[in-house]
Design an enzyme around this catalytic site. Structure first.
Site, PDB file in Angstrom:
ATOM      1  N   GLU A 161       0.819  -1.194   0.000  1.00 14.48           N
ATOM      2  CA  GLU A 161       0.000   0.000   0.000  1.00 14.48           C
ATOM      3  C   GLU A 161       0.863   1.257   0.000  1.00 14.48           C
ATOM      4  O   GLU A 161       1.921   1.311   0.631  1.00 14.48           O
ATOM      5  CB  GLU A 161      -0.944  -0.031   1.198  1.00 14.48           C
ATOM      6  CG  GLU A 161      -1.959  -1.161   1.062  1.00 14.48           C
ATOM      7  CD  GLU A 161      -2.986  -1.222   2.175  1.00 14.48           C
ATOM      8  OE1 GLU A 161      -4.132  -1.615   1.899  1.00 14.48           O
ATOM      9  OE2 GLU A 161      -2.642  -0.893   3.324  1.00 14.48           O
ATOM     10  N   CYS A 211       3.592   8.351   1.316  1.00 15.83           N
ATOM     11  CA  CYS A 211       4.146   7.327   2.201  1.00 15.83           C
ATOM     12  C   CYS A 211       4.380   6.065   1.367  1.00 15.83           C
ATOM     13  O   CYS A 211       3.439   5.483   0.826  1.00 15.83           O
ATOM     14  CB  CYS A 211       3.167   7.067   3.349  1.00 15.83           C
ATOM     15  SG  CYS A 211       3.752   5.895   4.568  1.00 15.83           S
ATOM     16  N   CYS A 247       6.451  -7.267   6.791  1.00 20.53           N
ATOM     17  CA  CYS A 247       7.581  -6.799   7.582  1.00 20.53           C
ATOM     18  C   CYS A 247       8.033  -7.928   8.499  1.00 20.53           C
ATOM     19  O   CYS A 247       7.207  -8.639   9.066  1.00 20.53           O
ATOM     20  CB  CYS A 247       7.188  -5.573   8.414  1.00 20.53           C
ATOM     21  SG  CYS A 247       8.582  -4.841   9.330  1.00 20.53           S
ATOM     22  N   CYS A 290       6.736  -5.749  15.229  1.00 16.16           N
ATOM     23  CA  CYS A 290       6.329  -4.822  16.293  1.00 16.16           C
ATOM     24  C   CYS A 290       4.871  -5.133  16.639  1.00 16.16           C
ATOM     25  O   CYS A 290       4.028  -5.256  15.753  1.00 16.16           O
ATOM     26  CB  CYS A 290       6.485  -3.373  15.842  1.00 16.16           C
ATOM     27  SG  CYS A 290       8.208  -2.925  15.469  1.00 16.16           S
ATOM     28  N   CYS A 296       1.634  -3.056  15.282  1.00 19.22           N
ATOM     29  CA  CYS A 296       1.622  -2.659  13.868  1.00 19.22           C
ATOM     30  C   CYS A 296       0.852  -3.692  13.040  1.00 19.22           C
ATOM     31  O   CYS A 296       1.166  -4.885  13.070  1.00 19.22           O
ATOM     32  CB  CYS A 296       3.053  -2.523  13.353  1.00 19.22           C
ATOM     33  SG  CYS A 296       3.143  -2.086  11.599  1.00 19.22           S
ATOM     34  N   GLY A 343       6.906  -2.329   5.794  1.00 22.33           N
ATOM     35  CA  GLY A 343       8.275  -2.836   5.801  1.00 22.33           C
ATOM     36  C   GLY A 343       9.264  -1.958   6.531  1.00 22.33           C
ATOM     37  O   GLY A 343       8.992  -0.791   6.831  1.00 22.33           O
ATOM     38  N   GLU A 344      10.417  -2.551   6.870  1.00 24.43           N
ATOM     39  CA  GLU A 344      11.543  -1.821   7.465  1.00 24.43           C
ATOM     40  C   GLU A 344      12.491  -1.465   6.317  1.00 24.43           C
ATOM     41  O   GLU A 344      13.169  -2.353   5.753  1.00 24.43           O
ATOM     42  CB  GLU A 344      12.240  -2.704   8.503  1.00 24.43           C
ATOM     43  CG  GLU A 344      13.643  -2.274   8.893  1.00 24.43           C
ATOM     44  CD  GLU A 344      13.741  -0.844   9.417  1.00 24.43           C
ATOM     45  OE1 GLU A 344      13.046  -0.527  10.392  1.00 24.43           O
ATOM     46  OE2 GLU A 344      14.513  -0.058   8.831  1.00 24.43           O
ATOM     47  N   SER A 367      12.268   6.228   7.762  1.00 27.54           N
ATOM     48  CA  SER A 367      11.902   5.856   9.132  1.00 27.54           C
ATOM     49  C   SER A 367      12.372   4.430   9.418  1.00 27.54           C
ATOM     50  O   SER A 367      12.065   3.509   8.666  1.00 27.54           O
ATOM     51  CB  SER A 367      10.389   5.939   9.314  1.00 27.54           C
ATOM     52  OG  SER A 367      10.026   5.522  10.614  1.00 27.54           O
ATOM     53  N   SER A 372      11.444   5.001  14.902  1.00 29.56           N
ATOM     54  CA  SER A 372      10.265   4.495  15.598  1.00 29.56           C
ATOM     55  C   SER A 372      10.697   4.027  16.980  1.00 29.56           C
ATOM     56  O   SER A 372      11.159   2.898  17.150  1.00 29.56           O
ATOM     57  CB  SER A 372       9.650   3.335  14.804  1.00 29.56           C
ATOM     58  OG  SER A 372       9.196   3.774  13.547  1.00 29.56           O
ATOM     59  N   LEU A 373      10.544   4.894  17.963  1.00 33.06           N
ATOM     60  CA  LEU A 373      11.067   4.610  19.295  1.00 33.06           C
ATOM     61  C   LEU A 373      10.029   3.863  20.149  1.00 33.06           C
ATOM     62  O   LEU A 373      10.260   2.754  20.603  1.00 33.06           O
ATOM     63  CB  LEU A 373      11.483   5.931  19.949  1.00 33.06           C
ATOM     64  CG  LEU A 373      12.271   5.836  21.245  1.00 33.06           C
ATOM     65  CD1 LEU A 373      13.518   4.971  21.096  1.00 33.06           C
ATOM     66  CD2 LEU A 373      12.644   7.238  21.741  1.00 33.06           C
ATOM     67  N   HIS A 374       8.928   4.514  20.438  1.00 32.44           N
ATOM     68  CA  HIS A 374       7.728   3.906  21.009  1.00 32.44           C
ATOM     69  C   HIS A 374       7.842   3.425  22.464  1.00 32.44           C
ATOM     70  O   HIS A 374       6.830   2.978  23.034  1.00 32.44           O
ATOM     71  CB  HIS A 374       7.240   2.733  20.154  1.00 32.44           C
ATOM     72  CG  HIS A 374       7.021   3.094  18.723  1.00 32.44           C
ATOM     73  ND1 HIS A 374       6.313   4.206  18.320  1.00 32.44           N
ATOM     74  CD2 HIS A 374       7.460   2.506  17.572  1.00 32.44           C
ATOM     75  CE1 HIS A 374       6.309   4.283  17.001  1.00 32.44           C
ATOM     76  NE2 HIS A 374       7.003   3.273  16.523  1.00 32.44           N
ATOM     77  N   ASN A 415      -3.736   3.800  16.085  1.00 33.00           N
ATOM     78  CA  ASN A 415      -4.848   3.580  15.163  1.00 33.00           C
ATOM     79  C   ASN A 415      -5.275   2.116  15.248  1.00 33.00           C
ATOM     80  O   ASN A 415      -4.523   1.228  14.834  1.00 33.00           O
ATOM     81  CB  ASN A 415      -4.433   3.934  13.732  1.00 33.00           C
ATOM     82  CG  ASN A 415      -4.174   5.420  13.578  1.00 33.00           C
ATOM     83  OD1 ASN A 415      -5.050   6.238  13.860  1.00 33.00           O
ATOM     84  ND2 ASN A 415      -2.969   5.783  13.168  1.00 33.00           N
ATOM     85  N   CYS A 422      -1.463   5.707  10.081  1.00 32.28           N
ATOM     86  CA  CYS A 422      -0.204   5.115  10.515  1.00 32.28           C
ATOM     87  C   CYS A 422      -0.448   3.818  11.291  1.00 32.28           C
ATOM     88  O   CYS A 422      -1.249   3.780  12.223  1.00 32.28           O
ATOM     89  CB  CYS A 422       0.547   6.110  11.381  1.00 32.28           C
ATOM     90  SG  CYS A 422       2.162   5.537  11.903  1.00 32.28           S
TER      91      CYS A 422
END
Length: 362
Positions: free
Chosen positions: A91, A104, A111, A115, A118, A164-165, A196, A218-220, A295, A338
């Site tokens: 996407e 984006c 991925c 995580c 996600c 994906g990373e 990112s 992406s810390l989180h 989200n 996101c």
């Protein structure tokens, strides 16, 4: 064998033309036709000799990926499901704003990092995207959106934040970003292309040397114990190593700060104590924060932080002198926000199947 010229940046294209007995300057001409003008038919490339056009038509193509589905949100956000073959789809999302238009872009089918919050990670992983499949997303979106009344492109910024990373597909992502930056192609500045990452430290160092663009991380989570749980790559590259890599990256970055992305998960990472821990771990890294209200997606197991908790978290960071934005949710009605991108992934890891079994047992 037919060659897809969208897989080549200008340097690789020059090698290709040399290989078929042509002058290297043809690469610049071809880049302009393919990417600046969005032309895929060699017959329309009128400043290229007819004999060469006929030769290219026999052994090469300009073949962007096809669009399986396009959706438009009530807020103007647009999402394309790009067909990448074998039942897979990725996407791509365009987010219009008053002063810019951001695309984006995805870098992998699924991925591998898993995580926990996600939606993409829940789908498992199939493969890396090729250069043509990555730059093809920008090609397709530009074609669909056209230009503004001044003749400028609608897309002013690109963020490698889709499925994906990106640093796990390093070579193809860097080749595609080089095309984005090329004045003969899209001519975006390094400040307007953002990558990112979840924190692949060795690849961050390599990116700094080979293609330094704006960096988001992406810390989180504000400590290793929690980050180990929700961003599993932290077990390999813990926070101290990640912060040191961010400092090194800024030595060559086009911006003088790193953007830390922080998804707000109710009761998980959103307390005042978490905010204070966050201040402690970033104290040596010039940075901004982007707080992302979670989200939801089916069976995620998480809830969005309450608005009062997000405000309290934000205020603690701001009172310490940091710039903090709280991301507006865009495209939620078409699952384009996101963390919601899922695409169509033929999962080779069987992760999605294992998760279904675990949830069934629970």
């Amino acid at each position: 064998m037919t060659v897809n010229l969208l897989n080549f940046n200008q340097a690789a294209l020059a090698e290709y033309f040399q290989g078929i007995g042509e002058k290297p300057f043809r690469a610049k001409q071809m880049m302009r036709w393919m990417h600046h003008f969005g032309v895929s038919d060699f017959g329309e490339m009128t400043d290229i000799a007819k004999a060469l056009r006929e030769k290219l038509a026999k052994e090469a193509v300009v073949a962007p990926p096809s669009v399986h589905l396009e959706q438009i949100s009530e807020d103007g956000t647009r999402k394309w499901l790009i067909d990448v073959g074998a039942g897979n789809g990725v996407e791509t999302v365009f987010i219009p704003e008053d002063d810019r238009g951001t695309l984006c872009v995805s870098s992998q089918v699924g991925c591998a990092l898993d995580c926990t919050f996600c939606s993409t990670g829940r789908q498992g992983f199939n493969r890396n995207l090729s250069v043509s499949e990555i730059i093809g997303q920008l090609w397709v979106a530009n074609k669909a959106l056209g230009r503004d009344p001044k003749g400028d492109r609608i897309i002013s910024n690109v963020v490698m934040m889709g499925m994906g990373e990106p640093l796990a597909n390093f070579d193809n992502v860097v080749a595609a970003m080089n095309i984005m930056l090329d004045d003969s192609a899209y001519g975006l500045s390094r400040r307007r292309v953002t990558l990112s990452t979840s924190g692949m430290v060795p690849a961050m160092d390599r990116l700094r040397e080979e293609c330094p663009v704006a960096l988001a991380v992406s810390l989180h989570a504000p400590n290793d114990a929690l980050r180990d749980e929700i961003v599993p790559i932290n077990r390999k590259y813990p926070i101290a190593q990640l912060m040191a890599a961010c400092q090194r990256y800024l030595e060559k970055a086009p911006r003088d700060f790193v953007t830390f992305e922080y998804v707000m998960l109710d009761g998980v990472n959103d307390t005042a104590e978490h905010a204070r821990q966050l201040l402690n771990i970033v104290q040596d890294v010039p940075c901004k924060f982007n707080l992302i209200p979670f989200n939801p997606f089916p069976n995620s197991g998480y809830d969005t932080s309450k608005p009062d908790n997000i405000r309290r978290f934000r205020d603690i960071l701001m009172q310490a002198g940091y710039v903090v934005t709280t991301r507006k949710t865009r495209g939620e009605d078409i699952d384009a926000a996101c963390g919601q991108l899922a695409g169509k992934v033929q999962d080779k890891t069987k992760r999605s199947l294992r998760r279904i079994k675990v949830e069934a047992v629970a």
